[in-house]
Design a protein around this motif. Structure first.
Motif, mmCIF file in Angstrom:
data_model
loop_
_atom_site.group_PDB
_atom_site.id
_atom_site.type_symbol
_atom_site.label_atom_id
_atom_site.label_comp_id
_atom_site.label_asym_id
_atom_site.label_seq_id
_atom_site.Cartn_x
_atom_site.Cartn_y
_atom_site.Cartn_z
ATOM 1 N N ALA A 72 0.848 -1.187 0.000
ATOM 2 C CA ALA A 72 0.000 0.000 0.000
ATOM 3 C C ALA A 72 0.882 1.235 0.000
ATOM 4 O O ALA A 72 2.016 1.194 0.440
ATOM 5 N N GLU A 73 0.324 2.320 -0.498
ATOM 6 C CA GLU A 73 1.054 3.582 -0.475
ATOM 7 C C GLU A 73 0.822 4.271 0.861
ATOM 8 O O GLU A 73 -0.269 4.227 1.412
ATOM 9 N N ILE A 74 1.875 4.904 1.344
ATOM 10 C CA ILE A 74 1.755 5.671 2.577
ATOM 11 C C ILE A 74 1.775 7.140 2.206
ATOM 12 O O ILE A 74 2.693 7.606 1.540
ATOM 13 N N HIS A 75 0.749 7.827 2.618
ATOM 14 C CA HIS A 75 0.661 9.264 2.370
ATOM 15 C C HIS A 75 0.730 9.975 3.708
ATOM 16 O O HIS A 75 0.012 9.616 4.643
ATOM 17 N N TYR A 76 1.605 10.957 3.775
ATOM 18 C CA TYR A 76 1.683 11.752 4.988
ATOM 19 C C TYR A 76 2.223 13.124 4.652
ATOM 20 O O TYR A 76 2.845 13.329 3.624
ATOM 21 N N LYS A 77 1.975 14.043 5.526
ATOM 22 C CA LYS A 77 2.383 15.426 5.318
ATOM 23 C C LYS A 77 3.896 15.564 5.512
ATOM 24 O O LYS A 77 4.460 14.938 6.416
ATOM 25 N N PRO A 78 4.534 16.409 4.722
ATOM 26 C CA PRO A 78 5.965 16.657 4.916
ATOM 27 C C PRO A 78 6.204 17.468 6.193
ATOM 28 O O PRO A 78 5.288 18.139 6.699
ATOM 29 N N ILE A 79 7.408 17.419 6.709
ATOM 30 C CA ILE A 79 7.737 18.083 7.970
ATOM 31 C C ILE A 79 7.428 19.576 7.938
ATOM 32 O O ILE A 79 6.957 20.130 8.926
ATOM 33 N N SER A 80 7.663 20.222 6.806
ATOM 34 C CA SER A 80 7.388 21.660 6.724
ATOM 35 C C SER A 80 5.911 21.955 6.976
ATOM 36 O O SER A 80 5.564 22.918 7.665
ATOM 37 N N GLN A 81 5.038 21.124 6.456
ATOM 38 C CA GLN A 81 3.600 21.317 6.671
ATOM 39 C C GLN A 81 3.214 20.998 8.110
ATOM 40 O O GLN A 81 2.396 21.704 8.705
ATOM 41 N N LEU A 82 3.802 19.948 8.673
ATOM 42 C CA LEU A 82 3.507 19.602 10.067
ATOM 43 C C LEU A 82 3.907 20.733 11.004
ATOM 44 O O LEU A 82 3.160 21.089 11.921
#
Length: 88
Positions: A72-82
């Motif tokens: 499965a693909e993992i989607h997550y926000k980049p550190i800059s957005q977090l």
């Protein structure tokens, strides 16, 4: 559905190699056959994971690129957005 493609990759092997692989891969990873069986049977809905270094070794054993063992693909926000979300 399984979290990792191990069973699919094993099933692509000829039957004689499939049985050999079930014996060789745990030894190559330094784990028990039971642990390898557990890795093969982790469901996508479970929180369990294969330890990172073992996953890398499995990708190399099967000739996969990094990240291709996962089903499965993992989607997550980049550190800059977090950081932006946290501090705003």
């Amino acid at each position: 559905m399984y979290k990792y493609r191990i069973n699919d990759l094993l099933s692509e092997l000829p039957m004689k190699d499939y049985h050999k692989a079930l014996k060789i891969i745990p030894k190559a990873l330094g784990i028990s056959p039971n642990t390898f069986s557990n890795y093969r049977n982790i469901r996508i809905s479970e929180d369990k994971d294969i330890p990172h270094q073992k996953a890398i070794l499995l990708e190399k054993i099967f000739g996969l690129n990094p990240g291709e063992l996962l089903n499965a693909e993992i989607h997550y926000k980049p550190i800059s957005q977090l950081i932006k979300e946290y501090y705003e």
